[in-house]
Enzyme design. Sequence first.
Site, PDB file in Angstrom:
ATOM      1  N   ASP A  35       0.836  -1.205   0.000  1.00 40.88           N
ATOM      2  CA  ASP A  35       0.000   0.000   0.000  1.00 40.88           C
ATOM      3  C   ASP A  35       0.865   1.246   0.000  1.00 40.88           C
ATOM      4  O   ASP A  35       0.569   2.239  -0.632  1.00 40.88           O
ATOM      5  CB  ASP A  35      -0.880   0.038   1.247  1.00 40.88           C
ATOM      6  CG  ASP A  35      -1.940  -1.034   1.201  1.00 40.88           C
ATOM      7  OD1 ASP A  35      -2.783  -1.076   2.100  1.00 40.88           O
ATOM      8  OD2 ASP A  35      -1.905  -1.844   0.258  1.00 40.88           O
ATOM      9  N   SER A  84     -12.672   7.033   1.241  1.00 40.21           N
ATOM     10  CA  SER A  84     -11.533   6.380   1.882  1.00 40.21           C
ATOM     11  C   SER A  84     -10.838   7.414   2.758  1.00 40.21           C
ATOM     12  O   SER A  84     -11.272   8.561   2.841  1.00 40.21           O
ATOM     13  CB  SER A  84     -10.588   5.806   0.844  1.00 40.21           C
ATOM     14  OG  SER A  84     -10.105   6.842   0.035  1.00 40.21           O
ATOM     15  N   GLU A 116      -9.033   4.485  16.642  1.00 37.32           N
ATOM     16  CA  GLU A 116      -9.442   3.116  16.339  1.00 37.32           C
ATOM     17  C   GLU A 116      -8.298   2.378  15.661  1.00 37.32           C
ATOM     18  O   GLU A 116      -7.399   2.998  15.112  1.00 37.32           O
ATOM     19  CB  GLU A 116     -10.672   3.134  15.408  1.00 37.32           C
ATOM     20  CG  GLU A 116     -11.864   3.857  16.020  1.00 37.32           C
ATOM     21  CD  GLU A 116     -13.022   4.051  15.044  1.00 37.32           C
ATOM     22  OE1 GLU A 116     -13.046   3.382  13.991  1.00 37.32           O
ATOM     23  OE2 GLU A 116     -13.885   4.882  15.344  1.00 37.32           O
ATOM     24  N   LYS A 118      -6.872   0.264  12.602  1.00 39.47           N
ATOM     25  CA  LYS A 118      -7.201   0.159  11.191  1.00 39.47           C
ATOM     26  C   LYS A 118      -7.098  -1.311  10.799  1.00 39.47           C
ATOM     27  O   LYS A 118      -6.017  -1.838  10.562  1.00 39.47           O
ATOM     28  CB  LYS A 118      -6.260   1.019  10.343  1.00 39.47           C
ATOM     29  CG  LYS A 118      -6.704   1.117   8.907  1.00 39.47           C
ATOM     30  CD  LYS A 118      -5.928   2.203   8.188  1.00 39.47           C
ATOM     31  CE  LYS A 118      -6.419   2.408   6.777  1.00 39.47           C
ATOM     32  NZ  LYS A 118      -6.420   1.209   5.955  1.00 39.47           N
ATOM     33  N   ASP A 120      -7.101  -4.608   8.772  1.00 38.78           N
ATOM     34  CA  ASP A 120      -6.648  -4.835   7.401  1.00 38.78           C
ATOM     35  C   ASP A 120      -7.501  -5.924   6.759  1.00 38.78           C
ATOM     36  O   ASP A 120      -7.181  -7.101   6.791  1.00 38.78           O
ATOM     37  CB  ASP A 120      -5.172  -5.243   7.414  1.00 38.78           C
ATOM     38  CG  ASP A 120      -4.534  -5.016   6.073  1.00 38.78           C
ATOM     39  OD1 ASP A 120      -5.207  -4.466   5.180  1.00 38.78           O
ATOM     40  OD2 ASP A 120      -3.359  -5.383   5.903  1.00 38.78           O
ATOM     41  N   TYR A 230     -17.489  -0.006  12.305  1.00 37.15           N
ATOM     42  CA  TYR A 230     -16.860   1.255  12.701  1.00 37.15           C
ATOM     43  C   TYR A 230     -17.633   2.502  12.299  1.00 37.15           C
ATOM     44  O   TYR A 230     -17.160   3.601  12.509  1.00 37.15           O
ATOM     45  CB  TYR A 230     -15.409   1.329  12.238  1.00 37.15           C
ATOM     46  CG  TYR A 230     -15.143   1.062  10.774  1.00 37.15           C
ATOM     47  CD1 TYR A 230     -15.648   1.897   9.790  1.00 37.15           C
ATOM     48  CD2 TYR A 230     -14.360  -0.031  10.390  1.00 37.15           C
ATOM     49  CE1 TYR A 230     -15.378   1.653   8.457  1.00 37.15           C
ATOM     50  CE2 TYR A 230     -14.094  -0.273   9.046  1.00 37.15           C
ATOM     51  CZ  TYR A 230     -14.610   0.577   8.088  1.00 37.15           C
ATOM     52  OH  TYR A 230     -14.356   0.336   6.783  1.00 37.15           O
ATOM     53  N   LYS A 320      -0.638   5.300   9.045  1.00 39.51           N
ATOM     54  CA  LYS A 320      -0.165   3.991   8.579  1.00 39.51           C
ATOM     55  C   LYS A 320       1.139   3.620   9.274  1.00 39.51           C
ATOM     56  O   LYS A 320       2.044   4.440   9.402  1.00 39.51           O
ATOM     57  CB  LYS A 320       0.052   4.030   7.066  1.00 39.51           C
ATOM     58  CG  LYS A 320      -1.234   4.294   6.292  1.00 39.51           C
ATOM     59  CD  LYS A 320      -2.004   3.020   6.065  1.00 39.51           C
ATOM     60  CE  LYS A 320      -1.684   2.539   4.707  1.00 39.51           C
ATOM     61  NZ  LYS A 320      -2.492   1.640   4.037  1.00 39.51           N
ATOM     62  N   CYS A 414      17.115 -22.849 -17.754  1.00 34.05           N
ATOM     63  CA  CYS A 414      16.383 -23.338 -16.583  1.00 34.05           C
ATOM     64  C   CYS A 414      17.343 -24.016 -15.605  1.00 34.05           C
ATOM     65  O   CYS A 414      18.142 -24.858 -16.007  1.00 34.05           O
ATOM     66  CB  CYS A 414      15.306 -24.318 -17.035  1.00 34.05           C
ATOM     67  SG  CYS A 414      14.465 -25.098 -15.656  1.00 34.05           S
ATOM     68  N   CYS A 417      16.364 -27.984 -15.793  1.00 36.17           N
ATOM     69  CA  CYS A 417      16.502 -28.834 -16.983  1.00 36.17           C
ATOM     70  C   CYS A 417      17.394 -28.224 -18.049  1.00 36.17           C
ATOM     71  O   CYS A 417      17.597 -28.809 -19.109  1.00 36.17           O
ATOM     72  CB  CYS A 417      15.130 -29.149 -17.569  1.00 36.17           C
ATOM     73  SG  CYS A 417      14.385 -27.714 -18.386  1.00 36.17           S
ATOM     74  N   CYS A 432      10.177 -21.476 -18.058  1.00 29.30           N
ATOM     75  CA  CYS A 432      10.784 -22.636 -18.669  1.00 29.30           C
ATOM     76  C   CYS A 432       9.657 -23.328 -19.413  1.00 29.30           C
ATOM     77  O   CYS A 432       8.659 -23.715 -18.814  1.00 29.30           O
ATOM     78  CB  CYS A 432      11.363 -23.575 -17.600  1.00 29.30           C
ATOM     79  SG  CYS A 432      11.752 -25.191 -18.279  1.00 29.30           S
ATOM     80  N   CYS A 437      10.341 -30.737 -17.878  1.00 29.86           N
ATOM     81  CA  CYS A 437      11.201 -30.231 -16.814  1.00 29.86           C
ATOM     82  C   CYS A 437      10.722 -30.789 -15.478  1.00 29.86           C
ATOM     83  O   CYS A 437       9.550 -30.639 -15.111  1.00 29.86           O
ATOM     84  CB  CYS A 437      11.139 -28.713 -16.835  1.00 29.86           C
ATOM     85  SG  CYS A 437      11.939 -27.911 -15.456  1.00 29.86           S
TER      86      CYS A 437
HETATM   87  S1  IVH Z   1     -13.477   4.764   8.660  1.00 24.57           S
HETATM   88  C1  IVH Z   1     -14.820   7.941   5.809  1.00 24.57           C
HETATM   89  N1  IVH Z   1     -12.453   3.163  10.485  1.00 24.57           N
HETATM   90  O1  IVH Z   1      -9.602   1.679   5.959  1.00 24.57           O
HETATM   91  C2  IVH Z   1     -14.269   6.949   6.761  1.00 24.57           C
HETATM   92  N2  IVH Z   1     -11.973   2.711   8.196  1.00 24.57           N
HETATM   93  O2  IVH Z   1      -9.325   4.082   3.476  1.00 24.57           O
HETATM   94  C3  IVH Z   1     -14.304   5.596   6.236  1.00 24.57           C
HETATM   95  N3  IVH Z   1     -10.627   0.698   7.842  1.00 24.57           N
HETATM   96  O3  IVH Z   1     -11.975   1.741   3.415  1.00 24.57           O
HETATM   97  C4  IVH Z   1     -13.556   4.584   6.929  1.00 24.57           C
HETATM   98  N4  IVH Z   1     -10.427   0.134   9.949  1.00 24.57           N
HETATM   99  O4  IVH Z   1     -11.750  -0.372   4.771  1.00 24.57           O
HETATM  100  C5  IVH Z   1     -12.556   3.448   9.173  1.00 24.57           C
HETATM  101  N5  IVH Z   1     -11.646   1.803  12.189  1.00 24.57           N
HETATM  102  C6  IVH Z   1     -11.760   2.078  10.882  1.00 24.57           C
HETATM  103  C7  IVH Z   1     -11.156   1.272   9.896  1.00 24.57           C
HETATM  104  C8  IVH Z   1     -11.286   1.631   8.557  1.00 24.57           C
HETATM  105  C9  IVH Z   1     -10.132  -0.190   8.698  1.00 24.57           C
HETATM  106  C10 IVH Z   1     -10.436   0.651   6.377  1.00 24.57           C
HETATM  107  C11 IVH Z   1     -11.676   0.787   5.574  1.00 24.57           C
HETATM  108  C12 IVH Z   1     -11.494   1.972   4.685  1.00 24.57           C
HETATM  109  C13 IVH Z   1     -10.011   2.157   4.717  1.00 24.57           C
HETATM  110  C14 IVH Z   1      -9.629   3.618   4.676  1.00 24.57           C
END
Ligand code: IVH
Length: 676
Positions: A35, A84, A116, A118, A120, A230, A320, A414, A417, A432, A437
Amino acid sequence: MKASVSIGDRIELLRKELDEHNYRYYVLAQPTISDREFDIKIKELESLEAKYPEFASSYSPTSRVSGEPTKLFPPATHAIPMLSLANTYNKEEVFEFERRINDLLGHSPKDGYTCELKFDGVAMSLTYENGKLVRGATRGDGVTGDDVTQNVRTIRAIPLAIREAKKYSHLKFEVRGEVFMNLEGFRKMNAEREELGEPPFANPRNSTAGTLKTLDSKEVAKRPLSFTAYQLQFIGKEELDLQTQTSRLEFLKELGFPISQYTRHVKSIDEVMDFAMKWQEERDSLPFEIDGAVIKVNSLREQDELGKVTKSPRWAIAYKFEARQAKTILNDITLQVGRMGTITPVAELEPVALTGITIRRATLHNSDEIERKDIRIGDTVIIERGGDVIPKVAGVVHAKRPKGSKPFHYPKNCPACDSPLIHPEGEVNWYCENPECSPQVVARITHFAARGAMDIAGLGEQSVEQFVRAGFLTTIDDIYTLDDKKETLLALERMGEKKLENLFAGIEKSKTQPPEKLLFGLGIRHVGTNIAKLLIRAFGSIDVVAEASLEQIDEVEAIGPEIASSVYQYFRNPKIKPILEKLKGRGLPFSGEKIKRDVIELEFFKGKTFVLTGTLSTMSRDEAKDKIEARGGKATGSVSKKTDYVLAGVEAGSKLEKANELGVRVLTEEEFLKEL
Ligand code: IVH
């Protein structure tokens, strides 16, 4: 940037690359860059576009929220676009976020921030009406995603009906959250997949994305998916007076949604940083993967006041985390030959500890990667572990390069082989192409015999290797003549009468597998269990698939041009044809007659062609297909004059239009159920 490359070319190149990465991430669920690397490229493109507005384009990947609906599922338009989050990577950027907020509001947030984790995974939008789950949709491009309701319904963490459904039946609302996979479930599932002959997923997020895209909800139900909520938004006229993120989360909990126990409500940005730093340090102690922290202004009034920029709100950011890295010496570069002949360079490392495990090997992806990063044997390299199972070499510490080191020369032949390696135009991989092989032969036969394919007990990788080495197996067809060689086989090491008899019985039994398992077992590029099922469902038998034109294969629902071409090419390979002929002669399940499906013909269905479109409320489309076929009908992908009925669920799209255009009879779900 090299001076010889014009700005326009650079912008064009970045756009192309980013589109490709988007496709890999969202559609294939197989990203090849992190990412962070993606963000760096997006940022470069954004800044170039800002500086040189003459190159602006509404098709640029910067102009939209990443992602595209996959076309495998009915489209689902979001009541409120799914935004996002802007990413930050250091303290300064977080402080900058605070400064901006204070400026816009004219004061610091009255109700502080929520911090919060994040998660994954994959963002999910859940719509509730009358207290019941009516739709689950992925983000897609932010405006329209995939309607994956049937799959979402199998996730046990997601309530199908809320608690206190009566009390709140007047509310229409949307819950957003993350579908994710716990590490333990992920590891178990991957082990299982390997046993079935299916490629393991690189990390829990890919596996979640892949699972949500599975067409067979029964399969989805077996996968260990989880959910954390969330965000809550009211979409009807009726609202409750819940004016903070924290009170909404509490309310969600009351309704029966899992919310994260790690969320903290804080007053100051320093506390925000403490939270972020704590979890950056302690992320490995969690039973699931996170890739950062999310910071939100707690007051919804203030959120409204702050508003949004094009793609993300101004009231929230993601912080991040740094990738988990370690430095070590690259002792050697070896090459691995995969089942399809793909050559993968592997870094042989001086063992180093990282996130609790000892790392000895890492992937180098491909030759371009080695060249681009100028990775040399003897170098001190940076090893990175995302959530991925396989660590990778992220870069070289050039200052520590030993004197006299030379660039790595990718071999022309290779390693197994010695036949010349091929580098197809426009591809990053070398191949290959020698079908004999030996590592390829072993992998091919092991795949054919795996549990998800022909399921031949006693023919695991080790036995296959032994047989291949001793010259008993070169093609999959040789499996079926092994019993002629019983006497010579008995002379092999660790081989006994009993073991052989069991093996022969397993081989014989494999002939009763359904054709989709055989088709999967052939190991055609891009044909996993899902696609194999779809092909057999559409064509009835392997023979018909083999005869089908490229267009006919392409027409099958959920099969795109790349898969279609791979299938088409496979059956035109002159080396493959005679092998398939032999297999057929031995009674392997080529034709649909072998499918032991109880067909009880019903007048209404018998010999009729159905096309399904939209979402059904009582069953998945796969189930509906099965039901049609079990009554003597056929379900196909596209509407034509030959279609007898179009079964239209909710949000039926172009197929319904086509049916009306051609005068094909349209069935509602209710009518269909009656006929069943
Ligand atoms: S809030 C407008 N809270 O992170 C706010 N997102 O680009 C929308 N994610 O698409 C998201 N944990 O998939 C929010 N505690 C959290 C999150 C969270 C994971 C992801 C979510 C979102 C991306 C942010």
